[in-house]
Design an enzyme around this catalytic site. Structure first.
Site, mmCIF file in Angstrom:
data_model
loop_
_atom_site.group_PDB
_atom_site.id
_atom_site.type_symbol
_atom_site.label_atom_id
_atom_site.label_comp_id
_atom_site.label_asym_id
_atom_site.label_seq_id
_atom_site.Cartn_x
_atom_site.Cartn_y
_atom_site.Cartn_z
ATOM 1 N N LYS A 25 -19.669 4.460 -13.404
ATOM 2 C CA LYS A 25 -18.464 3.926 -13.298
ATOM 3 C C LYS A 25 -17.455 4.319 -12.139
ATOM 4 O O LYS A 25 -16.937 3.702 -11.292
ATOM 5 C CB LYS A 25 -17.674 3.435 -14.430
ATOM 6 C CG LYS A 25 -16.328 3.237 -14.367
ATOM 7 C CD LYS A 25 -15.588 2.725 -15.570
ATOM 8 C CE LYS A 25 -14.923 4.228 -16.262
ATOM 9 N NZ LYS A 25 -13.592 4.559 -15.466
ATOM 10 N N ASN A 26 -17.407 5.717 -12.440
ATOM 11 C CA ASN A 26 -16.503 6.454 -11.352
ATOM 12 C C ASN A 26 -16.852 6.658 -9.875
ATOM 13 O O ASN A 26 -16.125 7.062 -9.178
ATOM 14 C CB ASN A 26 -16.003 7.870 -12.051
ATOM 15 C CG ASN A 26 -15.074 7.701 -13.197
ATOM 16 O OD1 ASN A 26 -14.587 6.492 -13.419
ATOM 17 N ND2 ASN A 26 -14.917 8.789 -14.007
ATOM 18 N N ARG B 119 -5.815 0.872 -13.203
ATOM 19 C CA ARG B 119 -5.525 2.044 -12.411
ATOM 20 C C ARG B 119 -6.334 2.190 -10.991
ATOM 21 O O ARG B 119 -5.898 2.519 -10.041
ATOM 22 C CB ARG B 119 -5.404 3.309 -13.146
ATOM 23 C CG ARG B 119 -4.803 4.564 -12.415
ATOM 24 C CD ARG B 119 -4.640 5.698 -13.139
ATOM 25 N NE ARG B 119 -4.595 6.421 -12.139
ATOM 26 C CZ ARG B 119 -3.519 7.181 -11.579
ATOM 27 N NH1 ARG B 119 -2.317 6.473 -11.982
ATOM 28 N NH2 ARG B 119 -3.557 7.936 -10.500
ATOM 29 N N CYS C 259 -0.555 5.700 -18.286
ATOM 30 C CA CYS C 259 -1.726 5.169 -18.983
ATOM 31 C C CYS C 259 -1.832 6.084 -20.192
ATOM 32 O O CYS C 259 -1.090 7.146 -20.357
ATOM 33 C CB CYS C 259 -2.807 5.178 -18.268
ATOM 34 S SG CYS C 259 -3.593 6.567 -18.287
ATOM 35 N N ARG D 79 -0.158 10.154 -15.073
ATOM 36 C CA ARG D 79 -0.888 9.951 -13.817
ATOM 37 C C ARG D 79 -0.272 9.652 -12.492
ATOM 38 O O ARG D 79 -0.361 8.189 -12.215
ATOM 39 C CB ARG D 79 -2.144 8.729 -14.416
ATOM 40 C CG ARG D 79 -2.976 9.363 -15.355
ATOM 41 C CD ARG D 79 -4.022 8.459 -15.760
ATOM 42 N NE ARG D 79 -5.461 8.609 -14.985
ATOM 43 C CZ ARG D 79 -6.502 8.153 -15.227
ATOM 44 N NH1 ARG D 79 -6.485 7.170 -16.303
ATOM 45 N NH2 ARG D 79 -7.483 8.434 -14.481
ATOM 46 N N ASP E 40 -13.352 14.193 -19.196
ATOM 47 C CA ASP E 40 -13.791 12.802 -19.789
ATOM 48 C C ASP E 40 -14.854 13.282 -21.143
ATOM 49 O O ASP E 40 -15.266 12.394 -21.831
ATOM 50 C CB ASP E 40 -14.601 12.254 -18.806
ATOM 51 C CG ASP E 40 -13.568 11.400 -17.758
ATOM 52 O OD1 ASP E 40 -12.426 11.514 -17.958
ATOM 53 O OD2 ASP E 40 -13.939 10.858 -16.864
ATOM 54 N N ILE F 208 -6.276 19.145 -17.650
ATOM 55 C CA ILE F 208 -6.192 18.037 -16.659
ATOM 56 C C ILE F 208 -5.120 16.829 -16.953
ATOM 57 O O ILE F 208 -4.439 16.503 -16.080
ATOM 58 C CB ILE F 208 -7.541 17.451 -16.459
ATOM 59 C CG1 ILE F 208 -8.636 18.369 -16.230
ATOM 60 C CG2 ILE F 208 -7.493 16.361 -15.312
ATOM 61 C CD1 ILE F 208 -8.549 19.169 -15.030
ATOM 62 N N ARG G 270 -14.772 -0.532 -21.554
ATOM 63 C CA ARG G 270 -14.290 -0.101 -20.109
ATOM 64 C C ARG G 270 -15.347 0.668 -19.250
ATOM 65 O O ARG G 270 -15.635 0.865 -18.002
ATOM 66 C CB ARG G 270 -12.878 0.350 -19.912
ATOM 67 C CG ARG G 270 -11.636 -0.510 -20.242
ATOM 68 C CD ARG G 270 -10.432 0.252 -20.146
ATOM 69 N NE ARG G 270 -10.465 1.293 -18.810
ATOM 70 C CZ ARG G 270 -10.030 2.565 -18.549
ATOM 71 N NH1 ARG G 270 -9.578 2.846 -19.795
ATOM 72 N NH2 ARG G 270 -10.379 3.190 -17.913
HETATM 73 C C1 UD1 Z 1 -10.672 10.439 -12.170
HETATM 74 C C2 UD1 Z 1 -11.579 9.616 -13.134
HETATM 75 C C3 UD1 Z 1 -11.151 9.775 -14.467
HETATM 76 C C4 UD1 Z 1 -11.149 11.446 -14.721
HETATM 77 C C5 UD1 Z 1 -10.418 12.032 -13.953
HETATM 78 C C6 UD1 Z 1 -10.412 13.834 -13.872
HETATM 79 C C7 UD1 Z 1 -12.098 7.679 -11.994
HETATM 80 C C8 UD1 Z 1 -12.087 6.071 -11.612
HETATM 81 N N1 UD1 Z 1 -11.599 8.225 -12.618
HETATM 82 O O1 UD1 Z 1 -9.553 9.887 -12.261
HETATM 83 O O2 UD1 Z 1 -12.465 9.326 -15.394
HETATM 84 O O3 UD1 Z 1 -10.842 11.615 -16.020
HETATM 85 O O4 UD1 Z 1 -10.699 11.844 -12.461
HETATM 86 O O5 UD1 Z 1 -11.864 14.210 -13.764
HETATM 87 O O6 UD1 Z 1 -12.653 8.331 -11.126
HETATM 88 N N2 UD1 Z 1 -2.520 13.735 -10.269
HETATM 89 C C9 UD1 Z 1 -1.124 14.057 -9.750
HETATM 90 N N3 UD1 Z 1 -0.925 13.144 -8.617
HETATM 91 C C10 UD1 Z 1 -1.848 12.576 -7.876
HETATM 92 C C11 UD1 Z 1 -3.054 12.100 -8.600
HETATM 93 C C12 UD1 Z 1 -3.260 12.988 -9.686
HETATM 94 O O7 UD1 Z 1 -0.307 14.672 -10.221
HETATM 95 O O8 UD1 Z 1 -1.572 11.854 -6.995
HETATM 96 C C13 UD1 Z 1 -2.749 14.642 -11.348
HETATM 97 C C14 UD1 Z 1 -3.029 13.521 -12.747
HETATM 98 O O9 UD1 Z 1 -1.797 13.170 -13.247
HETATM 99 C C15 UD1 Z 1 -3.948 14.616 -13.444
HETATM 100 C C16 UD1 Z 1 -4.738 15.303 -12.441
HETATM 101 O O10 UD1 Z 1 -4.006 15.290 -11.180
HETATM 102 O O11 UD1 Z 1 -3.056 15.395 -14.343
HETATM 103 C C17 UD1 Z 1 -6.201 14.921 -12.336
HETATM 104 O O12 UD1 Z 1 -6.170 13.617 -11.991
HETATM 105 P P1 UD1 Z 1 -7.207 12.870 -10.787
HETATM 106 O O13 UD1 Z 1 -8.288 13.790 -10.660
HETATM 107 O O14 UD1 Z 1 -6.544 12.223 -9.671
HETATM 108 O O15 UD1 Z 1 -7.923 11.790 -11.669
HETATM 109 P P2 UD1 Z 1 -8.186 10.227 -11.218
HETATM 110 O O16 UD1 Z 1 -8.640 10.241 -9.892
HETATM 111 O O17 UD1 Z 1 -7.107 9.403 -11.628
#
Ligand code: UD1
Length: 417
Positions: free
Chosen positions: A22-23, A92, A116, A121, A303, A325, A395
């Protein structure tokens, strides 16, 4: 509303084949918007998150048909570059549309995805990366207007190796003028898969899988055909299912290198693993407690934190699980405690004292992976467990109950009253 009813203490035996991730599929679907034409994406999982992404892309003007596990996406008639607020909230991952729509139309309007269940996030890193490429971002009344007269390459340093920000930056940069370098990029396998797809479209991206990604902007892209990589999170969950049920399970269609941290921890816990080139077999009898810290890839995946925590509840001794994370990713703990687990959470750390047995009870899935964790706990628990709010699980876990039934589990999906 539906729920799972699981009767536990059944050893799982047999073979399970995992499908596309999915990701990986979500950003690649978004990337098809970068140019006009028909892209064909194979092994796209049938999941509600994928359906939601399809709906949003249709609203933008894409024509999408599903033939089995293949999505045919025609982006010729895209006429909109704005995603309405209710869809941003529901999904998201719609934030992935920002990079491609900016790349193609130089303008995009999205609403804030909001928080969420697993944490706030924010998307500040996504916006910072796009600004580095010449995008002007205006935030007003919960909307984000991003506009770039022309996107230009630049050097982007991510304060944290965010998966989503890395992918958005890559997608915006492929049509930018000049060279973009993303430093401290996320190294998840799904990013490598996105690089492969973008390069099939005619982009020039290199370095995915390392912390530095280079994108040489090109003028034009073309539609492409691609097969999504296999889902390492589902694979990890089924390995844990084999271990928690003290069974003998072979998980096929995996890339073992994507799962090293899980393989290592399962062995430390006492499971016996046989790692083939595309499959992993797991067996277990005695389980012992271990310490685990979630980290960006190749560290232990956040995850899989909830699923492995379920396993640790019945491992002998004390385990310490640290979540680095997401700030709110222990929601499964209260539910596991209803099942007899002994866990204490202090901030981002959970201390688990292994108990000989969990007992079936009525629990609620608080989010996707926590829901998966409750199913795993139910497989090991004495008696029957009822898991409510399984739409979270739908999901991201494809055919979960069918797959587990094929391994011998007693699990049924029933209407919830
Ligand atoms: C993706 C995955 C999710 C997984 C996560 C971490 C998808 C669709 N989802 O989510 O399943 O759990 O990676 O491996 O691929 N952050 C910020 N600012 C930002 C972006 C992120 O502070 O602009 C922080 C987030 O709050 C979190 C951390 O960075 O604490 C990691 O987030 P991120 O790696 O961006 O996760 P996603 O891409 O949302």
């Amino acid at each position: 509303m539906e729920k799972f009813v699981v009767t536990g203490e059944v050893q799982l035996n047999g073979t399970i084949r995992v499908g596309g991730a999915k990701n990986a599929a979500l950003p690649i679907m978004a990337a098809t918007l970068l140019c006009s034409g028909v892209s064909v994406i194979h092994d796209v999982p049938c999941l509600s998150d994928i359906n939601a992404m399809q709906e949003i892309m249709r609203l933008l003007g894409a024509k999408i048909t599903r033939e089995g596990r293949t999505l045919v996406i025609d982006t010729t008639a895209i006429h909109k570059n704005e995603v309405p607020e209710h869809l941003m909230r529901e999904m998201r991952a719609s934030v992935f549309l920002m990079g491609p729509l900016l790349g193609r139309f130089h303008k995009v309007r999205l609403s804030y995805p909001g928080g969420c269940a697993i944490g706030h996030r924010p998307i500040d890193l996504h916006l910072k990366a796009l600004e580095k490429m010449g995008t002007v971002v205006k935030e007003k009344f919960g909307y984000i207007d991003a506009e770039a007269a022309s996107l230009s390459g630049g050097e982007i340093y991510l304060d944290f190796p965010s998966v989503g920000a890395t992918e958005n930056a890559m997608m915006a940069a492929v049509l930018a003028e000049g060279v973009t370098i993303i430093c401290n990029a996320a190294r998840e396998p799904e990013i490598y898969d996105l690089q492969s797809f973008l390069n099939k479209m005619g982009a020039k991206v290199s370095g995915a899988g390392t912390d530095t990604i280079r994108i040489d902007g090109v003028r034009r892209l073309k539609p492409a055909e691609h097969t999504i990589i296999c889902d390492r999170i589902q694979a990890g969950t089924y390995l844990i299912a084999g271990a928690i049920s003290r069974g003998d399970v072979v998980v096929e269609n995996v890339v073992p290198e994507h799962l090293f941290s899980v393989i290592d921890k399962l062995e430390e816990i006492g499971a016996v693993l046989e790692v083939g080139s595309r499959s992993i077999r797991v067996r277990s009898k005695e389980l012992r407690g271990v310490d685990i810290k979630t980290l960006p890839h190749p560290g232990f995946a956040t995850d899989l934190q909830a699923p492995i925590l379920s396993l640790l509840t019945i491992a002998k001794g004390t385990s310490i699980v640290t979540e680095t994370i997401f700030e709110n990713r222990f929601k499964h703990v209260d539910e596991l405690m209803r099942m007899g687990a002994k866990i204490k959470v202090e901030g981002r750390t959970a201390v688990i004292r292994g108990v000989p047995k969990l007992t079936g009870s009525a629990v609620t899935a608080p989010d996707l992976r926590a829901g998966g964790a409750l199913v795993l706990a139910a497989l090991a628990a004495e008696g029957t467990t009822e898991i409510e709010q399984i739409y979270h699980i739908d999901r991201g876990y494809e055919n979960l109950e069918e797959n587990l039934k094929n391994l011998g589990a007693q699990i049924a999906r029933v209407k919830s009253v």
